[in-house]
Design an enzyme around this catalytic site. Structure first.
Site, PDB file in Angstrom:
ATOM      1  N   ASN A  95       1.130 -50.221   7.278  1.00  0.00           N
ATOM      2  CA  ASN A  95       0.127 -50.653   6.308  1.00  0.00           C
ATOM      3  C   ASN A  95      -1.252 -50.694   6.966  1.00  0.00           C
ATOM      4  O   ASN A  95      -1.424 -51.289   8.030  1.00  0.00           O
ATOM      5  CB  ASN A  95       0.480 -52.043   5.781  1.00  0.00           C
ATOM      6  CG  ASN A  95       1.648 -52.010   4.831  1.00  0.00           C
ATOM      7  OD1 ASN A  95       1.498 -51.759   3.649  1.00  0.00           O
ATOM      8  ND2 ASN A  95       2.852 -52.267   5.358  1.00  0.00           N
ATOM      9  N   VAL A 101       5.663 -49.404   4.573  1.00  0.00           N
ATOM     10  CA  VAL A 101       4.738 -48.384   4.062  1.00  0.00           C
ATOM     11  C   VAL A 101       3.660 -49.011   3.193  1.00  0.00           C
ATOM     12  O   VAL A 101       3.847 -50.075   2.602  1.00  0.00           O
ATOM     13  CB  VAL A 101       5.481 -47.314   3.226  1.00  0.00           C
ATOM     14  CG1 VAL A 101       6.476 -46.546   4.063  1.00  0.00           C
ATOM     15  CG2 VAL A 101       6.168 -47.939   2.023  1.00  0.00           C
ATOM     16  N   HIS A 152      10.488 -51.046   1.397  1.00  0.00           N
ATOM     17  CA  HIS A 152       9.814 -52.321   1.620  1.00  0.00           C
ATOM     18  C   HIS A 152       8.362 -52.095   2.027  1.00  0.00           C
ATOM     19  O   HIS A 152       8.044 -51.172   2.786  1.00  0.00           O
ATOM     20  CB  HIS A 152      10.535 -53.127   2.704  1.00  0.00           C
ATOM     21  CG  HIS A 152      10.270 -54.593   2.618  1.00  0.00           C
ATOM     22  ND1 HIS A 152       9.076 -55.164   3.021  1.00  0.00           N
ATOM     23  CD2 HIS A 152      11.031 -55.617   2.149  1.00  0.00           C
ATOM     24  CE1 HIS A 152       9.117 -56.472   2.807  1.00  0.00           C
ATOM     25  NE2 HIS A 152      10.293 -56.771   2.285  1.00  0.00           N
ATOM     26  N   HIS A 153       7.487 -52.963   1.520  1.00  0.00           N
ATOM     27  CA  HIS A 153       6.060 -52.820   1.807  1.00  0.00           C
ATOM     28  C   HIS A 153       5.750 -53.106   3.272  1.00  0.00           C
ATOM     29  O   HIS A 153       4.686 -52.719   3.778  1.00  0.00           O
ATOM     30  CB  HIS A 153       5.249 -53.775   0.914  1.00  0.00           C
ATOM     31  CG  HIS A 153       3.891 -53.244   0.565  1.00  0.00           C
ATOM     32  ND1 HIS A 153       3.150 -52.450   1.407  1.00  0.00           N
ATOM     33  CD2 HIS A 153       3.121 -53.395  -0.557  1.00  0.00           C
ATOM     34  CE1 HIS A 153       1.996 -52.146   0.837  1.00  0.00           C
ATOM     35  NE2 HIS A 153       1.960 -52.709  -0.352  1.00  0.00           N
ATOM     36  N   ALA A 154       6.643 -53.743   3.998  1.00  0.00           N
ATOM     37  CA  ALA A 154       6.437 -53.944   5.433  1.00  0.00           C
ATOM     38  C   ALA A 154       6.464 -52.613   6.180  1.00  0.00           C
ATOM     39  O   ALA A 154       5.929 -52.503   7.284  1.00  0.00           O
ATOM     40  CB  ALA A 154       7.510 -54.870   5.994  1.00  0.00           C
TER      41      ALA A 154
END
Length: 674
Positions: A320, A142, A138-140
């Site tokens: 991020n 990385v 999940h982009h949350a």
């Protein structure tokens, strides 16, 4: 609990069934030598020994009380590898196109938020014996930089996996707080964050105003700089309407291609541009042709949103740290070199603006009730279809992440390619992400299946765009052997199309050059038979070696010999005669001309035509010269002769040329009366 930053949490809030917010990678492997069983079992056993090196893989989300603030990461009580590491096989025959279709399907499925937010799928069944790994996170958790940290944890630089520290012994479990304790802790964190963010926003606002003022009104110091020319030209922020700017569905299409990093570097070096500029130009060329094919190319250039890392050097935090900029793709320019230079210019301007605003960009924020307010707004936006009407600030997303220039291995399997898989959103249905690996640029194109159903066609245009740039650079700067390189690229399989390096082109050219002397040597070997006719007139001449050299001497050596020995007239005539006359005629004619006049000077005039003629004139001096050293002896003989002999030599050279041109057949008869 470690609370998510505002940027991390935003990827959670933006996620809907139509807009999954995970990023992924598609890694191709060559199986470890000697592996007989399933690669899935082999990989899973290996992965279990590395799991502790990636702490985020053992964390899951925990919501705050009443969703008042951003959620946080807490330890997962159990990491179920049966869920997190899946296995599947390609349908027969196991082609790369089938792999791309499977990745599109896998990428359409959201992650389970009750578990750690990652999942891997081992893919076997390739017709050529390779295996693949689709890795979804999940982009949350990385961004691109953090993804490289995960890569370093899992991969090795040799086929033998390195030894790693074993996982630490689990400590005593902390008692789980009850609801009241959690509520008090959350409220305390919320108040602390609100105060902190209040001052952060005030500081960022003041810095942003100063930055914008500096951009619009240059200071005296800026005006003194040679490149200063007043206020910078701000980039265009209004993109044209394209088929990519629509409300998207939950289905994905995917394509991957590899191009030559070496070729991209040569283009950049020749044009004074950077790799990022060349990557943008390749994408622009592919997008332009794709839209031309669809008769949908707008008159104004497409705009790309380009993510920019805010990560400091050496920062390995798993989170991020990104911002972005808008860059024109110059798709309204037909010439590929002009397009590249235009992209460089606008990218430089955008980077300068992003650079000065980087420190003012907020990296965190707090918003009361964000966890339930923002997801509701995203769902409403998707259902309303506003993305079909309202411009989104960009047409596509293009991202370029540098990867390792050395080979990697995972569980003993050699990595062949590292293709990114990224995120389309409402209003921007196409994402082109690039990662370099070894001498390749690995492109991953991810799109909404409804908006871009023929994404493979767009991917094929990437190779065409690189070839177009190479041909333009070759024509302008002479960097590439363009035709040979382009032909090699065109013969590559579509799914693994890869531009060849110019080293192979040079190698092919050298091979051709090496073959030329062999072709020329054949007539030389046939000369001794014709030479036998002149043996009676020149018994001491050693015709075989001398005449074997005749063709080479006539074509390659004549100009040099003429320049050294004879005046301008002989220079002009000798090569012409040597090239225009047949070897046999030259052999018969040269002795006649040389023997009838000025015997001492014969080498100067006759050298261009047949060195053997000179050798027949001075038996005592030429007997040793009849072999290879003829060249060394002739100059010495020429220097010892009187100037008068030199004057006769050109005249005789002219007479020889005239006689050859007029009556080749009579030449043999004229030779004896010498």
């Amino acid at each position: 609990m470690k609370q998510l930053s505002g940027i991390d949490a935003t990827f959670l809030y933006m996620e809907t069934p139509e807009t999954p917010m995970h990023v992924a990678g598609l890694t191709l492997y060559e199986k470890p030598p000697g592996l007989t069983g399933s690669f899935y079992d082999h990989f899973r056993t290996f992965f279990a020994t590395r799991l502790h090196l990636i702490p985020i893989f053992s964390k899951k989300l925990a919501r705050t009380v009443f969703d008042l603030d951003h959620p946080g990461w807490v330890d997962a009580s159990n990491v179920d590898l049966d869920y997190h590491i899946k296995h599947t096989n390609l349908p027969k025959p196991g082609s790369f196109a089938q792999l791309e279709a499977m990745v599109g399907d896998l990428h359409s499925v959201t992650l389970d938020r009750s578990r750690p937010l990652w999942q891997f799928t081992v893919i076997e069944g390739f017709e050529d014996g390779r295996v693949a790994l689709y890795s979804k996170v999940h982009h949350a958790a990385v961004d691109g930089g953090a993804g490289m940290v995960i890569t370093k944890a899992l991969y090795d630089v040799s086929a033998t996996p390195r030894e790693v520290e074993p996982p630490p012994e689990p400590g005593p479990k902390k008692p789980k707080p009850d609801t009241a304790e959690r509520a008090l802790a959350n409220l305390g964190a919320l108040m602390t964050n609100a105060v902190r963010q209040h001052f952060t926003v005030l500081a960022a606002g003041a810095q942003m105003m100063t930055t914008v003022a500096g951009l619009l009104v240059p200071t005296a110091a800026d005006k003194e700089k040679p490149e200063a020319g007043g206020a910078p030209v701000l980039p265009n922020l209004l993109p044209p309407k394209t088929p990519f700017n629509v409300t998207i569905s939950g289905q994905r299409s995917y394509a991957a291609r590899s191009l030559s990093l070496t070729d991209a570097k040569l283009i950049g070096k020749a044009t004074g541009t950077k790799i990022n500029d060349v990557v943008m130009a390749i994408c622009a060329g592919a997008l332009r042709q794709y839209l031309i094919d669809k008769k949908a190319l707008p008159a104004t250039p497409l705009l790309a949103f380009v993510p920019i890392s805010l990560r400091e050097a050496g920062n390995t935090d798993i989170n991020n740290q990104v911002s972005g900029m808008s860059c024109s793709l110059a798709t309204d320019i037909a010439d590929p070199l002009e397009r590249l230079m235009s992209i460089q210019k606008t990218a430089t301007t955008s980077k300068s603006i992003a650079g000065v605003t980087k420190d003012a960009t907020p990296k965190d924020f707090t918003m009361l009730g964000a966890p339930f307010l923002l997801p509701g707004m995203m769902q409403l936006f998707g259902k309303s279809g506003l993305a079909d009407i309202i411009p989104m600030g960009a047409n596509v997303v293009i991202s370029n992440t540098p990867g390792p220039p050395f080979p990697l291995y995972c569980a003993g399997a050699k990595v062949l390619a590292l293709y990114p898989v990224s995120i389309p959103t409402h209003g921007i249905a196409l994402n082109l992400t690039v990662q370099s690996y070894l001498d390749k640029l690995d492109f991953g194109l991810t799109a909404d299946r409804r908006a871009v159903p023929d994404i493979v066609r767009l991917a094929e245009h990437l190779g065409d765009a690189l070839d177009e740039l190479k041909a333009a650079v070759a024509k302008r700067f002479g960097v590439f052997a363009a035709p040979a390189a382009s032909a090699e690229v065109a013969t590559e399989p579509k799914e693994m199309a890869m531009a060849k390096t110019t080293a192979k082109t040079k190698k092919a050219g050298n091979a051709k050059d090496a073959a030329k002397p062999k072709a020329a040597a054949k007539p030389a070997a046939a000369k001794p038979a014709a030479a036998m006719k002149s043996k009676a007139a020149a018994p001491a001449k050693a015709p075989a070696p001398a005449k074997a050299k005749a063709p080479a001497a006539a074509k390659a050596k004549a100009p040099a010999a003429a320049k050294a020995k004879a005046p301008a007239a002989a220079k002009a005539k000798a090569p012409a005669a040597a090239k225009s006359k047949a070897p046999a005629a030259a052999k018969a004619k040269a002795p006649a001309a040389a023997k009838s006049k000025a015997p001492a000077k014969a080498p100067a005039a006759a050298k261009a035509k047949a060195p053997a003629a000179a050798k027949s004139k001075a038996p005592a001096a030429k007997a040793p010269a009849a072999k290879a050293p003829a060249k060394a002896k002739a100059p010495a003989a020429a220097k010892s002769k009187a100037p008068a002999a030199k004057a006769k030599a050109p005249a005789k050279a002219k007479a020889a040329v005239a006689m050859k041109a007029a009556a080749p057949a009579k030449a043999k008869a004229a030779a004896p009366p010498k």
